[in-house]
Design a protein around this motif. Structure first.
Motif, short mmCIF file in Angstrom:
data_model
loop_
_atom_site.label_atom_id
_atom_site.label_comp_id
_atom_site.label_asym_id
_atom_site.label_seq_id
_atom_site.Cartn_x
_atom_site.Cartn_y
_atom_site.Cartn_z
N LYS A 187 32.36 40.95 32.13
CA LYS A 187 32.50 40.25 33.39
C LYS A 187 33.59 40.45 34.50
CE LYS A 187 31.32 35.80 31.04
NZ LYS A 187 31.82 34.30 30.65
N LYS A 188 33.11 40.54 35.47
CA LYS A 188 34.22 40.73 36.65
C LYS A 188 34.43 39.81 37.65
CE LYS A 188 33.45 45.82 35.89
NZ LYS A 188 32.35 45.60 34.78
N ASN A 209 37.99 41.31 45.43
CA ASN A 209 37.58 40.79 44.42
C ASN A 209 38.58 41.20 43.19
OD1 ASN A 209 36.45 38.97 42.47
ND2 ASN A 209 35.14 40.42 41.83
N LEU A 210 39.64 40.36 42.93
CA LEU A 210 40.70 40.53 41.72
C LEU A 210 40.03 40.00 40.54
CD1 LEU A 210 43.96 39.72 43.68
CD2 LEU A 210 43.16 42.10 43.13
N PHE A 211 40.17 40.50 39.21
CA PHE A 211 39.68 40.21 38.10
C PHE A 211 40.46 40.63 37.08
CE2 PHE A 211 37.29 43.80 39.25
CZ PHE A 211 37.37 44.87 37.87
N THR A 212 40.49 39.68 36.13
CA THR A 212 41.35 39.97 34.88
C THR A 212 40.86 39.27 33.38
OG1 THR A 212 43.48 40.34 33.81
CG2 THR A 212 43.02 38.46 35.18
N THR A 213 40.93 39.87 32.42
CA THR A 213 40.85 39.40 31.17
C THR A 213 41.82 39.66 30.28
OG1 THR A 213 38.22 39.52 31.32
CG2 THR A 213 39.15 39.34 29.15
N GLN A 214 42.45 38.59 29.81
CA GLN A 214 43.46 38.92 28.67
C GLN A 214 43.22 37.99 27.38
OE1 GLN A 214 46.54 40.50 29.73
NE2 GLN A 214 45.32 41.02 31.76
N SER A 215 43.60 38.58 26.13
CA SER A 215 43.28 37.77 25.06
C SER A 215 44.34 38.50 23.91
CB SER A 215 41.67 38.30 24.57
OG SER A 215 41.76 39.56 24.11
N TYR A 216 44.63 37.66 23.20
CA TYR A 216 45.38 37.65 21.86
C TYR A 216 44.79 37.24 20.69
CZ TYR A 216 49.31 37.89 18.57
OH TYR A 216 50.10 38.19 17.32
N ASN A 217 44.71 37.95 19.40
CA ASN A 217 44.15 37.30 18.33
C ASN A 217 45.11 37.62 17.13
OD1 ASN A 217 42.60 39.60 17.08
ND2 ASN A 217 41.69 39.52 19.11
N PHE A 266 42.84 44.81 33.97
CA PHE A 266 42.87 44.18 35.59
C PHE A 266 42.42 44.93 36.19
CE2 PHE A 266 45.36 44.04 39.41
CZ PHE A 266 45.33 42.87 39.53
N GLY A 267 41.62 44.42 37.39
CA GLY A 267 41.02 45.48 38.21
C GLY A 267 40.81 44.68 39.54
N VAL A 268 40.54 45.50 40.72
CA VAL A 268 40.27 44.97 42.04
C VAL A 268 39.19 45.82 42.55
CG1 VAL A 268 41.83 46.72 43.00
CG2 VAL A 268 41.19 44.82 44.27
N ASN A 279 38.63 49.60 41.04
CA ASN A 279 39.62 50.32 40.11
C ASN A 279 39.97 49.38 39.03
OD1 ASN A 279 40.28 53.16 41.44
ND2 ASN A 279 40.27 51.80 42.96
N SER A 280 40.23 49.68 37.82
CA SER A 280 40.61 48.91 36.75
C SER A 280 41.29 49.77 35.70
CB SER A 280 39.36 48.31 36.07
OG SER A 280 38.80 49.02 35.61
N ILE A 281 42.11 48.75 35.09
CA ILE A 281 43.03 49.39 33.92
C ILE A 281 42.83 48.56 32.68
CG2 ILE A 281 45.33 49.83 33.04
CD1 ILE A 281 46.31 50.35 35.91
N ASN A 282 42.64 49.10 31.60
CA ASN A 282 42.37 48.39 30.45
C ASN A 282 43.38 48.94 29.31
OD1 ASN A 282 40.34 46.40 28.73
ND2 ASN A 282 40.67 48.18 27.49
#
Length: 817
Positions: free
Chosen positions: A231-232, A266-274, A316-318, A330-333
């Motif tokens: 998803k973005k 469009n700014l988008f981000t996904t963050q997760s910890y498990n 995080f990406g834009v 552009n995005s950084i993972n």
């Protein structure tokens, strides 16, 4: 949406026929065409409705809906009409007093989002579960209860035709030679199974299942491709989703997706910890044989695994809209994980009469750390002609995996304890450059061309010391370099109900496999052409048939090549083969799809022929542990493998509150070849691997809406037994349950899952090596698990139909025909 579409078609067809009857058939009709798109992004709007009305009369005279490309074609009688173009949550576009005397194109019609409707309306109809395209199936996973609070591996294991075994290995229609892509690019992870367990399920928008890929795609993967689309963010303004989960055995997870979209970016981000505990177990009962197949002795081995993994995954990406036709993303993972795995092995030794002799205990305490960084960039330029575009992609990543283990070894005959220390340090870098150009021309024709350069380097530093002394038999540094340059071109055409797509891909491969400790350097260079062809015929608007062909390659990598491996077992050892050659597959697929009001039936017949296919051979090493031979398992190239099979998928909705999805796959696998090697006594041994095996698998998913709007989903699957040249795997049944309830005015959802209800998902094997050993083993990677998750959404309706994002790159150049 399907039901809305059906009702619209029936109503509009009725009105058209009624009008025809009133006016009489003598006046020839004219053809009105056009295309409906979103105003800002110019992306097509499927299922938009077009209605023709007589001026000052609200009664519709004729109408229709748009196809996946946003196009419509409607026959009407000449006259003056008011035309209304509508789409859910968009402002109505009206054309007043249009005088239509002959065939007319209304051109490009733009619709603008209605902000008020977006904030107020919750659309309860779910997006189509599966979309059938010319060269792939697309599964939208948003409504799958089983994946709430889960990972990508959980998502894949719930998709028809796809299986994920107990160790996380993925197969497609029973074939493990599968290439996994993320957003159209190869995964940059060293261990793809572990990486997929770090990405939260909520980060996935859809999964593309490509059983017979066209020339547009990387030729890697003899069994097909799985493309995971992340998803973005698509909705205007600030919106997001957060999920918290817990369970037993202990699992804790927190993930969130957030995006802010305006007209310019469009700014988008996904963050997760498990934090996950995955206890597992295994046992192997072996009867060792003399040369005349009489019993020499027995070893019964049991294992208990206590796995814990803590992982973070964030991106995080834009997406920047430079103008209406140009975007740059552009995005950084970043992924980081650390794990602990205690592998406790007990080996009970018995003599030929099955009288107990002694017990050996090996404990493998392993610590692992993994860190991955990736930067990705995507540039898209769209030209004036619809569908004419240029896209440029780049991906640059590094991945470090470090595994340290201390192995203690003791037995009941002595108080002596032995210590082995192992260290496996892997570093991988990967750079990917890609360019794709799409040019539609004429009516229903499209040309594509592109380039891809994939450059990777993997350094594996493996070291073993026994009680402080380096063991040179298991210590090595393996350097693997891969450079693949590819060019492709495709041409697609549609003539009435017939569609065709022809493609040709060229790949130049330069592979280096260097064993630095032994100064053994090996370079393999080869270049190959990979043709593909797809043909589809639309029998009616409810059914179609297709046939496709492609050529594929499977390159050996990683542990398949490394002749030095771990020592978790001292009598059963896996050893890689640096002399492995790539395997080539020719694949043919026949497909048919039929849709009824409540039922969709999709089936395919497939035939694959693979040359130099990978198989696993077991043999004695010549070394012994207290008189017990050490057995080596190694991959080899066999001459030919033939795989034929058929599968079908059923989507059935008998009632509004009940949905059923079923999938069945049957295949026959035939191998032909001989394995010849020189044993430890310098004898030439030849093993015949000619073997024919059949197997089948089935999966059934039921989703029921109970009273009080509680959703109940059940998944059941069975993988049938299968023979191989040195034994067989036994059938395995598994079942999952999930319940879900919306709360907080649909802004929140509570979900409860039980994974592997019967605690039966195991890998069960029988191996028979005449004159060496007969064995039976069971392995369970993860035991039954209970989980509870809470989902909260803000500024984002639960099941709204998400608008196409402005410049998505995955599947660029898809030719729909």
């Amino acid at each position: 949406m399907k039901k809305i579409k059906s009702v619209l078609i029936l109503v509009l067809s009725f009105n058209t026929l009624f009008s025809f009857a009133q006016q009489g058939p003598t006046v020839p009709k004219i053809k009105i065409t056009g295309r409906v798109v979103e105003k800002i992004s110019k992306q097509p709007l499927e299922y938009a409705t077009i209605t023709f009305l007589a001026p000052n009369n609200p009664k519709p005279i004729a109408g229709g809906i748009t196809n996946p490309k946003g196009e419509f074609e409607i026959d009407i009688k000449p006259g003056v009409y008011d035309i209304k173009i509508e789409f859910i949550s968009f402002k109505v576009n009206e054309i007043k007093q249009k005088n239509l005397k002959s065939n007319t194109s209304l051109g490009l019609i733009s619709l603008e989002e209605d902000a008020n409707q977006l904030n107020e309306v919750v659309i309860r109809s779910e997006k189509t579960t599966v979309e059938i395209k010319l060269d792939k199936k697309v599964y939208n996973v948003g409504s799958d209860l089983m994946v709430k609070g889960g990972t990508v591996s959980d998502v894949l294991d719930n998709i028809p035709s796809v299986s994920v075994d107990v160790e996380g290995n993925i197969s497609l229609r029973g074939n493990e030679n599968v290439r996994v892509l993320i957003d159209g690019k190869p995964s940059n992870a060293i261990n793809i199974a572990e990486a997929l367990r770090l990405i939260p399920a909520d980060a996935i928008e859809k999964v593309e299942v490509i059983t017979n890929p066209s020339a547009r795609y990387d030729a890697e993967g003899g069994g097909g491709l799985l493309n995971i689309i992340l998803k973005k963010g698509k909705n205007l303004g600030l919106n997001g989703t957060f999920i918290a989960s817990t369970g037993y055995p202990e699992i804790y997870g927190l993930s969130g997706t957030l995006n802010y979209k305006s007209d310019n970016f469009n700014l988008f981000t996904t963050q997760s910890y498990n934090d996950r505990n995955n206890p597992g177990n295994a046992f192997t009962n072996s009867r060792y044989l003399n040369a005349d197949n009489t019993t020499r002795d027995y070893i019964y081995e049991t294992r208990e695994n206590a796995r814990n993994n803590k992982g973070y995954n964030g991106n995080f990406g834009v997406e920047w809209y430079l103008n209406k036709s140009t975007s740059w993303t552009n995005s950084i993972n970043y992924r980081k994980s650390n794990g602990k795995n205690k592998d406790d092995v007990f080996q009970n030794y018995y003599d030929s009469g099955f009288n107990f002799d002694y017990t050996r205990n090996r404990i493998n305490n392993e610590n692992s750390d993994s860190e991955n960084v990736e930067f990705a960039t995507n540039f898209i330029k769209k030209f004036k002609k619809d569908g004419h575009k240029l896209s440029i992609d780049g991906s640059f990543s590094t991945n470090d995996d470090v595994n340290n283990a201390i192995i203690t070894d003791k037995d009941t005959r002595t108080s002596l304890v032995k210590f082995d220390n192992t260290r496996n340090d892997q570093t991988q870098s990967r750079n990917l450059l890609q360019m794709d150009y799409v040019l539609p021309f004429g009516k229903g024709s499209q040309f594509e061309a592109g380039y891809r350069g994939d450059f990777s380097k993997l350094l594996t530093d493996y070291q073993v010391d026994n009680d402080g002394v380096i063991n040179n038999d298991f210590t090595n540094t393996l350097e693997y370099k891969e450079k693949v340059n590819a060019l492709y071109t495709q041409y697609g055409v549609k003539i009435k109900k017939f569609s065709a797509l022809f493609g040709l891909r060229f790949e130049d491969s330069n592979i280096e496999i260097n064993q630095l400790a032994t100064n053994d350097f090996n370079t393999k260079k080869y270049n190959n052409f990979f043709p593909s062809a797809f043909f589809t015929y639309e029998i009616s608007d409810k059914s179609s048939t297709s046939v496709s062909y492609s050529r594929r390659i499977q390159r050996p990598r990683g542990r398949f090549l490394n002749p030095f491996t771990n020592l978790s077992s001292n009598i059963n050892i896996f050893v890689g083969n640096p002399d492995l050659d790539p395997a080539f597959t020719d694949a043919i697929d026949f497909g048919y799809i039929k849709r009824w009001e409540k039922l969709t039936f999709n089936t395919s017949l497939y035939l694959n022929k693979t040359n130099d296919s990978f198989q696993f051979a077991r043999r004695e090493s010549g070394n012994f542990v207290n008189g017990t031979p050490i057995l080596i398992s190694t991959p080899i190239n066999l001459a030919t493998e033939f795989r034929t099979g058929f599968e079908f998928t059923l989507n059935f909705s008998p009632y509004k509150w009940w949905k059923l999805n079923g999938n069945f796959n049957f295949f026959r696998n035939e191998t032909q070849g001989d394995f010849t090697y020189t044993d430890f006594n310098n004898n030439k041994i030849s093993q015949n691997f000619d073997n024919t095996a059949t197997s089948w698998s089935t999966r059934l998913t039921s989703k029921i809406t109970l009273p009080y709007k509680i959703d109940w989903q059940t998944n059941a699957s069975y993988n049938g037994p299968q023979n191989n040249a040195q034994g067989r795997s036994l059938g395995v049944f598994g079942a999952n349950l999930a319940f879900s309830k919306d709360i907080m005015k649909d802004k929140g959802t509570l979900s409860f899952n039980i994974s592997d209800v019967l605690n039966s998902r195991k890998r069960i094997m029988e191996n028979n090596l005449p004159g060496i050993v007969n064995s039976y083993s069971e392995m369970q990677w993860r035991e039954r698990q209970f989980s509870l998750s809470f989902t909260y959404r803000f500024n984002k309706p639960k099941n709204e139909r998400e608008r196409p994002r402005q410049n998505q790159n995955e599947g660029e150049g898809d030719y729909q025909g």
